[in-house]
Write an enzyme that holds these catalytic residues in place. Structure first.
Site, PDB file in Angstrom:
ATOM      1  N   CYS A 209     -13.739  97.132  96.000  1.00 35.44           N
ATOM      2  CA  CYS A 209     -13.911  98.580  96.005  1.00 35.44           C
ATOM      3  C   CYS A 209     -12.705  99.284  96.630  1.00 35.44           C
ATOM      4  CB  CYS A 209     -15.184  98.947  96.750  1.00 35.44           C
ATOM      5  SG  CYS A 209     -15.094  98.599  98.520  1.00 35.44           S
TER       6      CYS A 209
ATOM      7  N   ALA B 145     -12.075  98.619 100.240  1.00 39.26           N
ATOM      8  CA  ALA B 145     -11.443  97.300 100.447  1.00 39.26           C
ATOM      9  C   ALA B 145      -9.930  97.420 100.328  1.00 39.26           C
ATOM     10  CB  ALA B 145     -11.985  96.288  99.439  1.00 39.26           C
TER      11      ALA B 145
ATOM     12  N   ARG C  93      -9.546  87.769 104.919  1.00 35.91           N
ATOM     13  CA  ARG C  93      -8.356  87.713 104.058  1.00 35.91           C
ATOM     14  C   ARG C  93      -7.291  86.789 104.629  1.00 35.91           C
ATOM     15  NH1 ARG C  93      -4.630  92.504 103.552  1.00 35.91           N
ATOM     16  NH2 ARG C  93      -3.460  92.347 101.611  1.00 35.91           N
TER      17      ARG C  93
ATOM     18  N   HIS D 275      -5.428 101.452  97.693  1.00 35.56           N
ATOM     19  CA  HIS D 275      -4.009 101.271  98.039  1.00 35.56           C
ATOM     20  C   HIS D 275      -3.318 102.625  98.051  1.00 35.56           C
ATOM     21  CE1 HIS D 275      -4.366  97.171  95.778  1.00 35.56           C
ATOM     22  NE2 HIS D 275      -4.794  97.057  97.016  1.00 35.56           N
TER      23      HIS D 275
HETATM   24 FE1  ICS Z   1      -0.858  92.987  96.304  1.00 39.17          FE
HETATM   25 MO1  ICS Z   1      -6.635  89.440  97.310  1.00 39.17          MO
HETATM   26 FE2  ICS Z   1      -2.275  91.145  95.397  1.00 39.17          FE
HETATM   27 FE3  ICS Z   1      -3.348  93.148  96.559  1.00 39.17          FE
HETATM   28 FE4  ICS Z   1      -2.047  91.407  97.910  1.00 39.17          FE
HETATM   29 FE5  ICS Z   1      -4.189  90.066  98.293  1.00 39.17          FE
HETATM   30 FE6  ICS Z   1      -4.434  89.861  95.804  1.00 39.17          FE
HETATM   31 FE7  ICS Z   1      -5.470  91.826  97.011  1.00 39.17          FE
HETATM   32  C1  ICS Z   1      -3.618  91.232  96.828  1.00 39.17           C
HETATM   33  S1  ICS Z   1      -0.485  90.837  96.548  1.00 39.17           S
HETATM   34  S2  ICS Z   1      -4.663  88.241  97.231  1.00 39.17           S
HETATM   35  S3  ICS Z   1      -2.258  93.214  94.666  1.00 39.17           S
HETATM   36  S4  ICS Z   1      -3.018  89.539  94.121  1.00 39.17           S
HETATM   37  S5  ICS Z   1      -2.440  90.092  99.633  1.00 39.17           S
HETATM   38  S6  ICS Z   1      -6.420  90.713  95.426  1.00 39.17           S
HETATM   39  S7  ICS Z   1      -1.933  93.573  98.119  1.00 39.17           S
HETATM   40  S8  ICS Z   1      -6.089  90.950  98.913  1.00 39.17           S
HETATM   41  S9  ICS Z   1      -5.384  93.977  96.814  1.00 39.17           S
END
Ligand code: ICS
Length: 518
Positions: free
Chosen positions: A52, A55, A86, A184
């Site tokens: 979500c 998150a 995480r 993000h």
């Molecule tokens: Fe970037 Mo899980 Fe990516 Fe993002 Fe990053 Fe992680 Fe995953 Fe999540 C990631 S690199 S592992 S898009 S591929 S550390 S889903 S920030 S937490 S939101």
């Protein structure tokens, strides 16, 4: 072939759903520009991998930052499930605050839902302040906050006044976007608005950089940090692995922004360039070759012969170690098949590590990335802005006449004239093989069909998929948390990953799995 598989998958869906999902599945041709449906709402009823908006904002972007109290305004579950699962690591200096081992929550109850939760939020902020004396507090809104209309921004302003520290809120209610990707963007906006540029401290290094979009999962950032240190580059701030809000505040004093995860942090890179004139380019420290390439690009940017020589020396030394392990592992795993469905950048980045071992990636996709992460940034002007995207504030940023770095803008123009590329993410699809199947927001039904069809030797995804996939007799490597492993970034990380693949691909144990439905 892949088109037959796609047909089979779609045949199961109701007509409308099939139409939607068809756009999210592309049989790749790296030499053609192909459009993929991405950043689109998941069809209700489908078991998605996505998370979500809260998150993405609290968990992903601000979560790894240790000197801020990240206070969640909401029911306790939202905090509990974001509590260090995480595996983002941090290294506080002696005596420095580190709050990431705590879970801060207002623990909303029915009563607060009915009568409002602002009073409880204020009390929680005062309590956190009295107990920990942090220099900043972030407030993160969960779903009920938006539904009942608590004004976290007004509370933040009031409490900032009362307590005299930096306090700011995020309207990152879980439902606000189609996935964590919206979170993000909201987090990027908030940090930029409330933190970046607050501290104009003196330079401490000759070459100052920020690393954007590296979250120190399993210690990845530590690997990269030690390389920078050896090469003589001063890392001002990492967004946001092993980071502090304190460092974000003077991160505008950097000479360069390097973007690792494009999806989660490109907004800050863009805004910092607009306002301060700091150029950015995309890097990738997953995979030994990619690491070497990224270091060379950095050295070329600064153009210091001493740094260039140092980079070559480090690459030569590290590559010897990397190649020795790769050569030992490669014959055991070469030709095996892998697929990866992860977040918004790792499904791309990790293909490099598999390629280095001769493992073929037959299918891959992101959970929540946008078309530019698949097709490259040149499609940005053609992306349709729908209601879900319009929901997220797009900050208007203007040039800071005082702090803008004309010298850097000039440097950029000069380098560009020589063919050096900035802001140049080309996306995942051009790097994938012809006829590989690219799928956005894959679901459990599709996962099962993929396994039946390709019979992969390795499936990379997350905890929600892990045990379902393993019951099919296919090992699953978590590329979010790295299971219990890592680091996998840079040269040392590549070696760790090769060994992990040797261990997971080399065992016969999975053939012994007797699935309950067989
Ligand atoms: Fe970037 Mo899980 Fe990516 Fe993002 Fe990053 Fe992680 Fe995953 Fe999540 C990631 S690199 S592992 S898009 S591929 S550390 S889903 S920030 S937490 S939101």
């Amino acid at each position: 072939d892949a088109s037959q598989l796609k047909e089979e998958i779609l045949a199961k869906y109701p007509r409308k759903v099939a139409k939607k999902r068809a756009k999210a599945m592309v049989i790749n041709d790296p030499n053609e520009s192909q459009e993929i449906g991405a950043n689109i709402r998941t069809v209700p009823g489908i078991i998605t991998q996505r998370g979500c908006t809260y998150a993405g904002c609290k968990g992903v972007v601000l979560g790894p930052t240790r000197d801020i109290i990240n206070l969640v305004h909401g029911p306790i579950g939202c905090s509990f499930y974001a509590w260090l699962t995480r595996r983002n690591q941090t290294r506080a200096l002696e005596g420095d605050p580190n709050f990431i081992t705590y879970a801060f929550s207002t623990d909303m109850q029915d009563e607060n839902i009915v009568f409002g939760g602002e009073a409880k939020l204020k009390d929680a902020i005062r309590e956190a302040f009295d107990t920990f004396h942090p220099s900043s507090i972030g407030i993160f809104s969960t779903c009920p906050v938006g539904l009942i209309g608590d004004d976290v921004h007004a509370v933040a302003r009031e409490m900032k006044e009362e307590l005299g520290i930096n306090i700011f809120g995020f309207s990152c209610e879980g439902y606000r976007g189609v996935s964590q990707s919206a979170g993000h963007h909201i987090a990027n906006n908030g940090i930029f608005k409330h933190v970046v540029g607050n501290d104009d401290r003196e330079r401490t290094g000759k070459y100052q950089v920020n690393l954007l979009g590296e979250y120190n999962i399993g210690g990845d950032a530590f690997e990269i940090e030690s390389l920078f240190e050896e090469i003589g580059v001063t890392l001002i701030s990492t967004y946001s692995g092993n980071s502090t809000v304190e460092s974000f505040a003077y991160s505008h004093t950097a000479d360069l922004n390097m973007v690792m995860c494009h999806r989660s942090i490109n907004y800050i890179a863009e805004m910092m360039e607009e306002k301060y004139g700091i150029p950015w380019f995309k890097v990738n420290f997953i995979g030994a070759e990619s690491t070497a390439k990224s270091l060379r690009k950095m050295a070329e940017y600064f153009g210091d012969p001493e740094m260039i020589a140092k980079v070559e020396e480090v690459i030569a030394r590290e590559m010897l170690k990397v190649k020795a392990v790769a050569e030992a592992v490669k014959p055991k795993v070469e030709g095996k098949l892998a697929m990866m469905f992860v977040g918004g950048s790792r499904a791309h980045h990790y293909q490099d590590l598999f390629t280095e071992l001769g493992v073929r990636v037959v299918s891959a996709g992101y959970e929540f990335a946008h078309r530019d992460d698949y097709e490259g940034r040149e499609v940005l002007p053609n992306i349709k802005i729908d209601a879900d995207t319009r929901n997220i504030e797009d900050l208007v940023v203007t040039k800071d006449e005082e702090k803008y770095r004309d010298d850097l803008a000039e440097k950029k123009a000069k380098l560009e004239a020589d063919g050096y590329e900035f802001k140049d993410y080309k996306g995942m699809m051009p790097d994938m093989q012809k006829n590989s199947l690219v799928i956005d927001d894959v679901n459990h039904w599709e996962t099962e069909k993929l396994i039946e069809f390709y019979k992969p030797d390795m499936f990379c995804a997350g905890i929600k998929e892990k045990y379902v996939v393993q019951k099919y007799g296919v090992p699953l490597k978590q590329l979010h948390s790295y299971d219990y492993g890592g680091p996998y970034a840079a040269f040392g990380g590549a070696i760790n990953f090769y060994k992990e693949m040797e261990r997971m691909l080399g065992t016969d144990i999975w053939k012994l799995v007797d699935t309950p439905w067989k």
